[in-house]
Design a protein around this motif. Structure first.
Motif, mmCIF file in Angstrom:
data_model
loop_
_atom_site.group_PDB
_atom_site.id
_atom_site.type_symbol
_atom_site.label_atom_id
_atom_site.label_comp_id
_atom_site.label_asym_id
_atom_site.label_seq_id
_atom_site.Cartn_x
_atom_site.Cartn_y
_atom_site.Cartn_z
ATOM 1 N N GLU A 59 0.831 -1.201 0.000
ATOM 2 C CA GLU A 59 0.000 0.000 0.000
ATOM 3 C C GLU A 59 0.867 1.253 0.000
ATOM 4 O OE1 GLU A 59 -3.173 0.098 -0.538
ATOM 5 O OE2 GLU A 59 -3.124 -2.083 -0.674
ATOM 6 N N GLU A 60 1.982 1.228 0.724
ATOM 7 C CA GLU A 60 2.891 2.375 0.727
ATOM 8 C C GLU A 60 3.450 2.625 -0.664
ATOM 9 O OE1 GLU A 60 5.831 3.161 3.760
ATOM 10 O OE2 GLU A 60 4.972 1.589 5.030
ATOM 11 N N VAL A 61 3.815 1.554 -1.355
ATOM 12 C CA VAL A 61 4.351 1.707 -2.710
ATOM 13 C C VAL A 61 3.292 2.323 -3.613
ATOM 14 C CG1 VAL A 61 5.162 0.473 -4.759
ATOM 15 C CG2 VAL A 61 6.029 -0.158 -2.503
ATOM 16 N N SER A 64 2.779 5.961 -3.061
ATOM 17 C CA SER A 64 3.903 6.814 -3.455
ATOM 18 C C SER A 64 3.909 7.133 -4.944
ATOM 19 C CB SER A 64 5.229 6.139 -3.073
ATOM 20 O OG SER A 64 5.454 4.986 -3.865
ATOM 21 N N GLY A 65 2.973 6.559 -5.688
ATOM 22 C CA GLY A 65 2.886 6.855 -7.115
ATOM 23 C C GLY A 65 2.865 5.595 -7.957
ATOM 24 N N ALA A 66 2.539 5.762 -9.230
ATOM 25 C CA ALA A 66 2.436 4.607 -10.125
ATOM 26 C C ALA A 66 3.768 3.899 -10.289
ATOM 27 C CB ALA A 66 1.917 5.054 -11.493
ATOM 28 N N LEU A 67 4.868 4.669 -10.289
ATOM 29 C CA LEU A 67 6.209 4.093 -10.418
ATOM 30 C C LEU A 67 7.112 4.832 -9.451
ATOM 31 C CD1 LEU A 67 7.768 1.947 -12.112
ATOM 32 C CD2 LEU A 67 8.515 3.827 -13.570
ATOM 33 N N HIS A 68 7.399 4.182 -8.343
ATOM 34 C CA HIS A 68 8.184 4.797 -7.273
ATOM 35 C C HIS A 68 9.677 4.637 -7.543
ATOM 36 C CE1 HIS A 68 9.466 5.912 -3.225
ATOM 37 N NE2 HIS A 68 10.156 4.794 -3.173
ATOM 38 N N LYS A 69 10.446 5.712 -7.319
ATOM 39 C CA LYS A 69 11.902 5.652 -7.490
ATOM 40 C C LYS A 69 12.543 5.523 -6.123
ATOM 41 C CE LYS A 69 15.838 6.121 -9.785
ATOM 42 N NZ LYS A 69 16.767 5.821 -8.681
ATOM 43 N N SER A 70 13.184 4.357 -5.895
ATOM 44 C CA SER A 70 13.902 4.150 -4.642
ATOM 45 C C SER A 70 15.384 4.375 -4.879
ATOM 46 C CB SER A 70 13.661 2.732 -4.119
ATOM 47 O OG SER A 70 14.472 1.807 -4.812
ATOM 48 N N THR A 76 6.973 -0.778 -8.570
ATOM 49 C CA THR A 76 5.544 -0.508 -8.748
ATOM 50 C C THR A 76 4.718 -1.671 -8.223
ATOM 51 O OG1 THR A 76 3.782 -0.039 -10.344
ATOM 52 C CG2 THR A 76 5.604 -1.420 -11.114
ATOM 53 N N ALA A 77 3.587 -1.320 -7.606
ATOM 54 C CA ALA A 77 2.594 -2.306 -7.184
ATOM 55 C C ALA A 77 1.247 -1.989 -7.826
ATOM 56 C CB ALA A 77 2.456 -2.311 -5.668
ATOM 57 N N THR A 78 1.258 -1.100 -8.815
ATOM 58 C CA THR A 78 0.039 -0.695 -9.503
ATOM 59 C C THR A 78 -0.206 -1.627 -10.681
ATOM 60 O OG1 THR A 78 0.435 1.604 -8.865
ATOM 61 C CG2 THR A 78 -1.102 1.221 -10.686
ATOM 62 N N HIS A 79 -1.359 -2.259 -10.699
ATOM 63 C CA HIS A 79 -1.646 -3.322 -11.665
ATOM 64 C C HIS A 79 -1.401 -2.912 -13.119
ATOM 65 C CE1 HIS A 79 -4.122 -6.205 -13.956
ATOM 66 N NE2 HIS A 79 -3.928 -7.046 -12.955
ATOM 67 N N PRO A 80 -1.958 -1.790 -13.606
ATOM 68 C CA PRO A 80 -1.723 -1.439 -15.017
ATOM 69 C C PRO A 80 -0.252 -1.188 -15.326
ATOM 70 C CG PRO A 80 -3.571 -0.194 -14.117
ATOM 71 C CD PRO A 80 -2.892 -0.845 -12.962
ATOM 72 N N VAL A 81 0.481 -0.616 -14.380
ATOM 73 C CA VAL A 81 1.891 -0.313 -14.623
ATOM 74 C C VAL A 81 2.723 -1.591 -14.605
ATOM 75 C CG1 VAL A 81 3.886 1.029 -13.873
ATOM 76 C CG2 VAL A 81 1.591 1.981 -13.644
ATOM 77 N N VAL A 82 2.391 -2.504 -13.713
ATOM 78 C CA VAL A 82 3.083 -3.796 -13.706
ATOM 79 C C VAL A 82 2.910 -4.479 -15.054
ATOM 80 C CG1 VAL A 82 3.027 -6.130 -12.748
ATOM 81 C CG2 VAL A 82 3.026 -4.160 -11.214
ATOM 82 N N LYS A 83 1.704 -4.483 -15.584
ATOM 83 C CA LYS A 83 1.463 -5.092 -16.890
ATOM 84 C C LYS A 83 2.202 -4.340 -17.987
ATOM 85 C CE LYS A 83 -2.435 -6.855 -18.038
ATOM 86 N NZ LYS A 83 -2.034 -8.272 -18.036
ATOM 87 N N GLU A 84 2.256 -3.022 -17.865
ATOM 88 C CA GLU A 84 2.982 -2.220 -18.851
ATOM 89 C C GLU A 84 4.462 -2.576 -18.856
ATOM 90 O OE1 GLU A 84 3.777 2.506 -19.964
ATOM 91 O OE2 GLU A 84 2.789 1.946 -18.074
ATOM 92 N N LEU A 342 7.366 4.677 -18.563
ATOM 93 C CA LEU A 342 6.564 3.666 -17.871
ATOM 94 C C LEU A 342 5.769 4.339 -16.770
ATOM 95 C CD1 LEU A 342 9.324 0.901 -17.503
ATOM 96 C CD2 LEU A 342 7.381 0.839 -19.075
ATOM 97 N N GLY A 343 4.487 4.061 -16.719
ATOM 98 C CA GLY A 343 3.657 4.688 -15.700
ATOM 99 C C GLY A 343 3.679 6.202 -15.789
ATOM 100 N N GLY A 344 3.846 6.725 -17.021
ATOM 101 C CA GLY A 344 3.886 8.161 -17.205
ATOM 102 C C GLY A 344 5.188 8.812 -16.791
ATOM 103 N N ARG A 345 6.195 8.012 -16.509
ATOM 104 C CA ARG A 345 7.469 8.548 -16.025
ATOM 105 C C ARG A 345 8.609 8.106 -16.940
ATOM 106 N NH1 ARG A 345 9.306 8.403 -9.705
ATOM 107 N NH2 ARG A 345 11.272 9.538 -9.938
ATOM 108 N N GLU A 346 9.523 9.010 -17.258
ATOM 109 C CA GLU A 346 10.670 8.664 -18.075
ATOM 110 C C GLU A 346 11.620 7.780 -17.280
ATOM 111 O OE1 GLU A 346 12.539 12.127 -19.643
ATOM 112 O OE2 GLU A 346 10.820 12.694 -20.889
ATOM 113 N N VAL A 347 12.024 6.662 -17.894
ATOM 114 C CA VAL A 347 12.932 5.719 -17.241
ATOM 115 C C VAL A 347 14.121 5.499 -18.175
ATOM 116 C CG1 VAL A 347 13.173 3.434 -16.214
ATOM 117 C CG2 VAL A 347 10.956 4.603 -16.131
ATOM 118 N N PRO A 348 15.326 5.823 -17.741
ATOM 119 C CA PRO A 348 16.482 5.716 -18.638
ATOM 120 C C PRO A 348 16.983 4.288 -18.801
ATOM 121 C CG PRO A 348 17.179 6.531 -16.498
ATOM 122 C CD PRO A 348 15.682 6.443 -16.452
ATOM 123 N N ARG A 349 17.640 4.063 -19.917
ATOM 124 C CA ARG A 349 18.278 2.776 -20.178
ATOM 125 C C ARG A 349 19.259 2.452 -19.058
ATOM 126 N NH1 ARG A 349 22.198 1.487 -25.408
ATOM 127 N NH2 ARG A 349 22.784 -0.630 -24.767
ATOM 128 N N GLY A 350 19.331 1.166 -18.725
ATOM 129 C CA GLY A 350 20.220 0.727 -17.660
ATOM 130 C C GLY A 350 19.571 0.685 -16.292
#
Length: 530
Positions: A59-61, A64-70, A76-84, A342-350
């Motif tokens: 629930e905390e994840v 914290s948003g669709a795609l949390h940066k730790s 992510t624990a959001t169903h649509p984003v996990v599938k994405e 992913l999840g509306g957030r830019e995620v860099p290669r690597g």
């Protein structure tokens, strides 16, 4: 040589387990959310009710948003984003620690003596095209839909016999994991690999010993025990494969030993061992957990068991609900191979993304009252416990309603329309069997009839498919349009037909019909081009 091997093993443990665990422990003390999750799922701390799952952290994840940066990765624990994430072509299975940087040479040296495992080359999970394409074609010709379906009756016989043995036992109590949950998959795997009856206990021993090979942060003693098991299995396979070459049987491994590609090239012994190891790794522990978790859930909820006894037609949903409520794999790591969003957030290669499968299965936006175990839940089959990426299992395609597996995963039409198209597209490019076509056609037809997909998106994906495989696109469109009238699809069909008059897929049709039964419903599509 022994000293060098010990040093390499110690180095692998340090780089892949000790250092990551120290970092994770430090992160957990600082309150890093993903570090706390990893500690909770590996040690049981921070867990709440719900099969020992860290529901509070899920629930905390999500909060914290669709795609949390730790500090360590995205999570992510959001169903649509996990599938994405799981369906993205910019995301690959596994976590690549890399061989660059100051520790790169040390890692390459240590990894050069790594025992064969499910994620080490030449495993199907670790090699890339074109080698992956050649390798997988040979494997899937043997582990075909028809071959896997042929195992179902035998699997049922084994399950019945194990249950009969339990029923006739004089023991007041029995360990169901030991006497049933573990014996069922290991017996089936042993028959797939052609293991003599007097050696099947060895396969069970190998499976149990190597099961933690994908875990993170193993203590040194456990890590060494896992590597010993993997090496022992490899030595045993050397002898077993040699025996199979001398005297092949009717089992699938024997067929794989004899298989040749179009140039007459066979799989190497290393590839055969990697495939056998993957069968054991992919089929043993996850099945043990699936069965054990399901039994425990029904024991804890006797009213649900009574409902199943009254309405046995609910068993299909019950399997999915068990997988949703307490999946055999809680989370999985993925590597980003191209800059992406992913999840509306830019995620860099690597980057690394951790998908919380168990968390997505309890997303309240998808599953009403998600903490409740309900065998009548209508959308339980939307769980992500088997993931939904483009990975071809050596056991053949899986049906999420039936862990025995024999057809394409049943997933939400709206969420997965693009994934179905990508499955067919990948099939046309990579595999002569096009294993998922029958289920794909049926799901496309249903989704078209119920209008449960975004039409613009559907037309776009079918248009992409038409560029790669025009005849396949024609047939899919004609099949869908039997029961639905989409003007957009009818227009696309006319456009595709005009450029799909050649029959360059005639060889594909011939190969498909060699794999499938003559009564395969989608076979009519290919018979025209034979």
């Amino acid at each position: 040589m022994k000293i060098i091997d010990e040093a390499a093993s110690l180095t692998r443990w340090g780089l892949n387990h000790a250092l990551p665990r120290v970092g994770i422990q430090a992160g957990a003390r600082r309150g890093d959310l993903q570090a706390r999750l990893i500690m909770a799922t590996s040690t049981g701390s921070d867990s709440q009710a719900g099969g020992g799952l860290p529901l509070d952290l899920f629930e905390e994840v999500r909060a914290s948003g669709a795609l949390h940066k730790s500090a360590f990765a995205y999570v992510t624990a959001t169903h649509p984003v996990v599938k994405e994430v799981l369906g993205s072509p910019d995301v690959h299975a596994g976590v690549d620690f890399g061989t660059g940087g100051l520790l790169g040479p040390v890692r390459r040296w240590a990894d050069s003596s790594t025992p064969i495992g499910p994620l080490t080359p030449p495993s199907l999970l670790s090699v890339e095209p074109p080698e992956h394409t050649r390798y997988r074609k040979l494997v899937t010709r043997v582990f075909s839909v028809k071959a896997v379906r042929g195992l179902q009756d035998r699997t049922q016989d084994i399950a019945d016999q194990l249950l009969d043995d339990l029923a006739s036992s004089d023991d007041e109590t029995v360990d169901l994991v030991e006497r049933y949950c573990a014996l069922l998959p290991v017996t089936v795997i042993a028959e797939i690999l052609g293991v003599p009856h007097d050696q099947r206990d060895k396969v069970l021993e190998f499976g149990e010993g190597a099961a933690p090979s994908l875990d993170l942060g193993l203590p040194l003693g456990r890590f060494r025990a896992v590597e010993r098991s993997l090496r022992a299995f490899e030595r045993w396979l050397d002898d077993h494969i040699a025996a199979v070459r001398r005297d092949p049987g009717d089992d699938l491994l024997s067929q794989l030993v004899l298989a040749q590609d179009d140039d007459g090239v066979e799989l190497t012994d290393l590839e055969l061992k990697a495939t056998a190891g993957l069968v054991l790794a992919a089929g043993f522990e996850t099945t043990v957990n699936l069965l054990g978790n399901g039994i425990a859930l029904l024991h804890e909820h006797p009213e649900q068991l009574e409902l199943l006894q009254e309405k046995p037609d609910l068993w299909s949903r019950a399997v999915d609900e068990g997988l949703r409520s307490d999946p055999p794999v809680l989370l999985t790591g993925r590597s980003i191979v191209n800059d992406t969003v992913l999840g509306g957030r830019e995620v860099p290669r690597g980057s690394v993304v951790t998908t919380l499968l168990a968390g997505a299965n309890r997303d309240p936006d998808v599953f009403a009252d998600p903490q409740r175990f309900d065998v009548s839940r209508e959308n339980a089959d939307q769980h992500v416990s088997f993931s939904s990426q483009l990975v071809w299992t050596v056991e053949g395609p899986r049906d999420r309603r039936d862990p025995r597996g024999h057809s394409m995963s049943h997933v939400s039409p709206k969420a997965a329309f693009g994934q179905w198209i990508e499955d067919v597209q990948a099939s046309a490019q990579l595999h002569p069997g096009v294993e998922h076509l029958e289920s794909t056609l049926e799901h496309l037809r249903r989704s078209a009839v119920t209008e449960s997909v975004d039409r613009q998106f559907a037309v776009s994906r079918l248009g992409d498919l038409a560029q790669e495989w025009p005849l396949g696109a024609v047939e899919i469109l004609e099949y869908v349009l039997r029961d639905a009238r989409w003007p957009e699809l009818e227009t696309l069909l006319r456009e595709v037909r005009s450029g799909a008059e050649d029959f360059r897929h005639r060889d594909l049709a011939r190969q498909v019909l060699e794999v499938y039964d003559e009564d395969w419903p989608a076979g009519e599509i290919y018979r025209r081009y034979r």
